[in-house]
Write a protein that holds these residues in place. Structure first.
Motif, PDB file in Angstrom:
ATOM      1  N   LEU A 202       0.835  -1.210   0.000  1.00  0.00           N
ATOM      2  CA  LEU A 202       0.000   0.000   0.000  1.00  0.00           C
ATOM      3  C   LEU A 202       0.869   1.259   0.000  1.00  0.00           C
ATOM      4  CD1 LEU A 202      -2.707  -1.137   2.550  1.00  0.00           C
ATOM      5  CD2 LEU A 202      -3.050  -0.744   0.114  1.00  0.00           C
ATOM      6  N   ASP A 203       1.949   1.227   0.772  1.00  0.00           N
ATOM      7  CA  ASP A 203       2.865   2.378   0.788  1.00  0.00           C
ATOM      8  C   ASP A 203       3.452   2.616  -0.598  1.00  0.00           C
ATOM      9  OD1 ASP A 203       2.448   2.759   3.481  1.00  0.00           O
ATOM     10  OD2 ASP A 203       4.248   1.674   4.113  1.00  0.00           O
ATOM     11  N   LEU A 204       3.827   1.537  -1.278  1.00  0.00           N
ATOM     12  CA  LEU A 204       4.405   1.686  -2.619  1.00  0.00           C
ATOM     13  C   LEU A 204       3.375   2.229  -3.600  1.00  0.00           C
ATOM     14  CD1 LEU A 204       6.792   1.257  -4.536  1.00  0.00           C
ATOM     15  CD2 LEU A 204       5.955  -1.077  -4.931  1.00  0.00           C
ATOM     16  N   ILE A 205       2.146   1.745  -3.534  1.00  0.00           N
ATOM     17  CA  ILE A 205       1.093   2.240  -4.432  1.00  0.00           C
ATOM     18  C   ILE A 205       0.910   3.748  -4.252  1.00  0.00           C
ATOM     19  CG2 ILE A 205      -1.416   2.226  -4.806  1.00  0.00           C
ATOM     20  CD1 ILE A 205      -1.332  -0.818  -4.312  1.00  0.00           C
ATOM     21  N   ARG A 206       0.891   4.208  -3.011  1.00  0.00           N
ATOM     22  CA  ARG A 206       0.652   5.634  -2.760  1.00  0.00           C
ATOM     23  C   ARG A 206       1.840   6.493  -3.164  1.00  0.00           C
ATOM     24  NH1 ARG A 206      -2.458   3.293   2.034  1.00  0.00           N
ATOM     25  NH2 ARG A 206      -4.553   3.301   1.145  1.00  0.00           N
ATOM     26  N   LYS A 207       3.039   5.915  -3.062  1.00  0.00           N
ATOM     27  CA  LYS A 207       4.209   6.667  -3.524  1.00  0.00           C
ATOM     28  C   LYS A 207       4.224   6.785  -5.047  1.00  0.00           C
ATOM     29  CE  LYS A 207       7.178   5.594   0.423  1.00  0.00           C
ATOM     30  NZ  LYS A 207       8.289   4.767   0.950  1.00  0.00           N
ATOM     31  N   LYS A 208       3.761   5.749  -5.714  1.00  0.00           N
ATOM     32  CA  LYS A 208       3.787   5.752  -7.179  1.00  0.00           C
ATOM     33  C   LYS A 208       2.538   6.384  -7.801  1.00  0.00           C
ATOM     34  CE  LYS A 208       7.684   3.493  -7.990  1.00  0.00           C
ATOM     35  NZ  LYS A 208       8.796   4.131  -8.736  1.00  0.00           N
ATOM     36  N   GLU A 209       1.385   6.228  -7.132  1.00  0.00           N
ATOM     37  CA  GLU A 209       0.117   6.663  -7.713  1.00  0.00           C
ATOM     38  C   GLU A 209      -0.480   7.890  -7.029  1.00  0.00           C
ATOM     39  OE1 GLU A 209      -1.399   5.177 -10.431  1.00  0.00           O
ATOM     40  OE2 GLU A 209       0.494   4.078 -10.587  1.00  0.00           O
ATOM     41  N   GLY A 210       0.134   8.311  -5.938  1.00  0.00           N
ATOM     42  CA  GLY A 210      -0.382   9.471  -5.220  1.00  0.00           C
ATOM     43  C   GLY A 210      -1.077   9.074  -3.928  1.00  0.00           C
ATOM     44  N   PRO A 211      -1.114   9.966  -2.948  1.00  0.00           N
ATOM     45  CA  PRO A 211      -1.664   9.642  -1.622  1.00  0.00           C
ATOM     46  C   PRO A 211      -3.160   9.349  -1.627  1.00  0.00           C
ATOM     47  CG  PRO A 211      -1.155  11.990  -1.793  1.00  0.00           C
ATOM     48  CD  PRO A 211      -0.581  11.340  -3.005  1.00  0.00           C
ATOM     49  N   GLN A 212      -3.867   9.733  -2.680  1.00  0.00           N
ATOM     50  CA  GLN A 212      -5.313   9.506  -2.721  1.00  0.00           C
ATOM     51  C   GLN A 212      -5.690   8.178  -3.368  1.00  0.00           C
ATOM     52  OE1 GLN A 212      -7.135  11.667  -0.990  1.00  0.00           O
ATOM     53  NE2 GLN A 212      -5.165  12.679  -0.633  1.00  0.00           N
ATOM     54  N   ALA A 213      -4.699   7.397  -3.738  1.00  0.00           N
ATOM     55  CA  ALA A 213      -4.975   6.110  -4.377  1.00  0.00           C
ATOM     56  C   ALA A 213      -5.824   5.234  -3.449  1.00  0.00           C
ATOM     57  CB  ALA A 213      -3.666   5.400  -4.715  1.00  0.00           C
ATOM     58  N   LYS A 214      -6.884   4.686  -3.992  1.00  0.00           N
ATOM     59  CA  LYS A 214      -7.790   3.868  -3.181  1.00  0.00           C
ATOM     60  C   LYS A 214      -7.371   2.404  -3.247  1.00  0.00           C
ATOM     61  CE  LYS A 214     -11.911   6.791  -3.347  1.00  0.00           C
ATOM     62  NZ  LYS A 214     -13.359   6.854  -3.670  1.00  0.00           N
ATOM     63  N   ALA A 215      -6.601   2.017  -2.258  1.00  0.00           N
ATOM     64  CA  ALA A 215      -6.149   0.632  -2.156  1.00  0.00           C
ATOM     65  C   ALA A 215      -6.203   0.240  -0.684  1.00  0.00           C
ATOM     66  CB  ALA A 215      -4.739   0.477  -2.715  1.00  0.00           C
ATOM     67  N   PHE A 216      -6.506  -1.034  -0.428  1.00  0.00           N
ATOM     68  CA  PHE A 216      -6.782  -1.462   0.946  1.00  0.00           C
ATOM     69  C   PHE A 216      -6.192  -2.845   1.209  1.00  0.00           C
ATOM     70  CE2 PHE A 216     -10.065   1.266  -0.744  1.00  0.00           C
ATOM     71  CZ  PHE A 216     -10.246   2.214   0.247  1.00  0.00           C
ATOM     72  N   GLY A 217      -6.060  -3.141   2.492  1.00  0.00           N
ATOM     73  CA  GLY A 217      -5.578  -4.449   2.903  1.00  0.00           C
ATOM     74  C   GLY A 217      -6.444  -5.026   4.008  1.00  0.00           C
ATOM     75  N   LEU A 218      -6.595  -6.336   3.998  1.00  0.00           N
ATOM     76  CA  LEU A 218      -7.391  -7.018   5.021  1.00  0.00           C
ATOM     77  C   LEU A 218      -6.719  -8.356   5.323  1.00  0.00           C
ATOM     78  CD1 LEU A 218     -11.255  -7.384   5.048  1.00  0.00           C
ATOM     79  CD2 LEU A 218      -9.816  -9.387   5.397  1.00  0.00           C
ATOM     80  N   THR A 219      -6.531  -8.644   6.607  1.00  0.00           N
ATOM     81  CA  THR A 219      -5.937  -9.931   6.981  1.00  0.00           C
ATOM     82  C   THR A 219      -6.918 -10.764   7.801  1.00  0.00           C
ATOM     83  OG1 THR A 219      -4.907  -9.076   9.012  1.00  0.00           O
ATOM     84  CG2 THR A 219      -3.595  -9.009   6.977  1.00  0.00           C
ATOM     85  N   ILE A 220      -6.665 -12.064   7.778  1.00  0.00           N
ATOM     86  CA  ILE A 220      -7.496 -13.062   8.447  1.00  0.00           C
ATOM     87  C   ILE A 220      -6.800 -13.457   9.752  1.00  0.00           C
ATOM     88  CG2 ILE A 220      -8.743 -15.226   8.087  1.00  0.00           C
ATOM     89  CD1 ILE A 220      -9.077 -13.044   5.889  1.00  0.00           C
ATOM     90  N   PRO A 221      -7.538 -13.665  10.829  1.00  0.00           N
ATOM     91  CA  PRO A 221      -6.892 -14.062  12.085  1.00  0.00           C
ATOM     92  C   PRO A 221      -6.192 -15.414  11.964  1.00  0.00           C
ATOM     93  CG  PRO A 221      -9.189 -13.418  12.451  1.00  0.00           C
ATOM     94  CD  PRO A 221      -9.003 -13.540  10.974  1.00  0.00           C
ATOM     95  N   LEU A 222      -5.146 -15.588  12.758  1.00  0.00           N
ATOM     96  CA  LEU A 222      -4.526 -16.895  12.893  1.00  0.00           C
ATOM     97  C   LEU A 222      -5.547 -17.832  13.528  1.00  0.00           C
ATOM     98  CD1 LEU A 222      -1.953 -18.705  12.792  1.00  0.00           C
ATOM     99  CD2 LEU A 222      -1.461 -17.899  15.115  1.00  0.00           C
ATOM    100  N   LEU A 223      -5.804 -18.942  12.894  1.00  0.00           N
ATOM    101  CA  LEU A 223      -6.843 -19.850  13.367  1.00  0.00           C
ATOM    102  C   LEU A 223      -6.244 -20.863  14.342  1.00  0.00           C
ATOM    103  CD1 LEU A 223      -9.824 -20.500  13.126  1.00  0.00           C
ATOM    104  CD2 LEU A 223      -9.316 -21.970  11.170  1.00  0.00           C
ATOM    105  N   LEU A 224      -6.714 -20.799  15.580  1.00  0.00           N
ATOM    106  CA  LEU A 224      -6.236 -21.702  16.627  1.00  0.00           C
ATOM    107  C   LEU A 224      -7.368 -22.618  17.085  1.00  0.00           C
ATOM    108  CD1 LEU A 224      -4.204 -19.207  18.845  1.00  0.00           C
ATOM    109  CD2 LEU A 224      -3.301 -20.793  17.131  1.00  0.00           C
ATOM    110  N   LYS A 225      -6.998 -23.821  17.468  1.00  0.00           N
ATOM    111  CA  LYS A 225      -7.974 -24.751  18.035  1.00  0.00           C
ATOM    112  C   LYS A 225      -8.241 -24.386  19.493  1.00  0.00           C
ATOM    113  CE  LYS A 225      -5.582 -28.464  16.861  1.00  0.00           C
ATOM    114  NZ  LYS A 225      -5.231 -29.883  16.620  1.00  0.00           N
TER     115      LYS A 225
END
Length: 421
Positions: A202-225
């Motif tokens: 995401l940092d690279l996208i904003r450096k190359k495309e501008g700070p208003q670039a609409k890009a996002f990240g989402l992570t999944i929890p570590l699944l424990l028993k």
């Protein structure tokens, strides 16, 4: 319920870079999003499957999934979740693995059946990137102090990390930028250990495309028993999607044997059942746990999704035959699946007295005297049929397709003999 609300209900969100921004974007349009897997092996296991289930949910909600097979990143090694350097594979092996993963992905995402999916390989755009261009175009955009602070790198500093694996987050960032520019991808999904790599992208996208670039990240929890251990292993090892590595019967049994404390969580994570259906099963776990209806539903849904309805039918047929002891109608292939982990031996294809067979071949009996006693008492079954004759001759008629002979002693003790020669 929106897709993000559903993910929260399912407990499938660990971190997001900008939840409000992503919510607004999804409300505006159908988005393209991606998740990647490196071809370090020739099959995914169920641990790999978790973020792709989220990708599938976005697909079912009308969004456009892009699946990245990491032909390039797989050739250098992701340091995530490791304490030592990964052994590099040959490009020939990586390419073979990539082809097998593509087949699995197409099956999971119904490619060719009306549900659009885009499969890409980052080797296609990274293979011609020169060292000079890599350093000038991308290396300049990454601060070493920031990279060192990423959890995935920081956790390796004591044991050591090569420059090759250190650059992994740069390569993955280039992937996100490339897909943003070429495929209009605005969201990357990954496991909890991918947070540092995703935010670097995401940092690279904003450096190359501008700070208003609409890009996002989402992570999944570590699944424990429920016992605190990491999800994804069976007593026999990893649970693979490849039926040659983990048979559909073993796959079915893995899900069927889940703890009551975990089964509802897994239904939320791994199935596409509705909230009402899962809550009804949760009630069954609380009031009728002995029926294991939630586990059976989980096993059915997952085996059908990963393999097929036919594979599910066969897994249930084998399970029922083993439970009842009526194994006579099973085929040799089904015997091979269902009895893979019982005690076994090999024997030549020749006729042999049952007493001798039980003592010398299977060693299921400690002595001829004990063998005769158990036979007379009706404790021995061959191919599901009770044998009380101590003079019975074990022959091809007692086998499954002249490949296997199954001996059962008492109510539960099975033994498999593989015929050869």
């Amino acid at each position: 319920m929106s897709i993000l609300e559903e993910l929260h209900w399912r407990g499938a969100v660990n971190q997001q870079t900008d939840e409000d921004g992503l919510k607004e974007l999804i409300a505006e349009k159908e988005i393209a999003l991606y998740c990647g897997v490196d071809p370090t092996g020739d099959s995914m296991h169920i641990g790999h499957l978790i973020p792709f289930m989220i990708l599938k949910r976005f697909q079912l909600a009308g969004h456009k999934p892009v699946i990245l097979i990491g032909g390039a990143t797989g050739s250098i090694g992701d340091p995530s979740g490791r304490t030592s350097e990964r052994t590099l594979q040959t490009m020939e092996q990586i390419n073979q693995n990539a082809e097998k993963l593509k087949v699995q992905m197409k099956k999971l995402f119904n490619a060719g059946e009306g549900e659009a999916i885009r499969l890409v390989n980052n080797h296609d755009w990274l293979k011609d990137l020169s060292l000079i261009d890599f350093l000038r175009e991308y290396g300049k955009e990454f601060n070493i102090n920031t990279m060192l602070a990423k959890d995935v790198v920081a956790s390796r500093l004591d044991s050591g990390i090569s420059f090759t694996e250190f650059t992994y987050q740069i390569i993955q960032s280039i992937d996100f930028l490339h897909l943003y520019q070429q495929e209009d991808v605005q969201l990357q999904i990954g496991g909890a250990d991918q947070w540092g790599n995703i935010t670097a992208g995401l940092d690279l996208i904003r450096k190359k495309e501008g700070p208003q670039a609409k890009a996002f990240g989402l992570t999944i929890p570590l699944l424990l028993k429920a016992d605190g251990t990491k999800f994804g292993k069976s007593a026999e090892g990893g649970v693979w999607l490849d039926p040659e590595k983990t048979s559909p019967y073993e796959f079915y049994q893995f899900w069927l044997n889940q703890d009551d404390r975990d089964v509802i969580k897994y239904l939320k994570y791994f199935t596409f059942l509705s909230q009402a259906e899962i809550e009804a099963l949760e009630e069954k776990v609380a009031t009728e746990p002995h029926k294991r209806e939630a586990q059976r539903t989980l096993a059915q849904e997952m085996t059908r999704f990963v393999h097929s309805q036919a594979a599910l039918d066969e897994a249930e047929l084998i399970s029922q035959a083993l439970f009842s002891g009526n194994i006579q109608e099973l085929t040799a292939d089904q015997i091979e699946q269902g009895f893979q982990h019982v005690p076994s031996s090999t024997a030549p294809r020749e006729e042999r007295n049952l007493v001798e067979f039980l003592v010398d071949v299977t060693k299921i009996e400690p002595s001829r005297r004990q063998a005769r006693e158990d036979i007379k008492n009706g404790a021995i079954r061959i191919k599901g049929t009770q044998i009380k004759d101590v003079d019975h001759i074990v022959s091809a008629a007692d086998s499954f397709d002249d490949r296997f002979i199954i001996v059962k002693k008492g109510k539960k003790k099975y033994f498999l003999v593989q015929l050869e020669g």
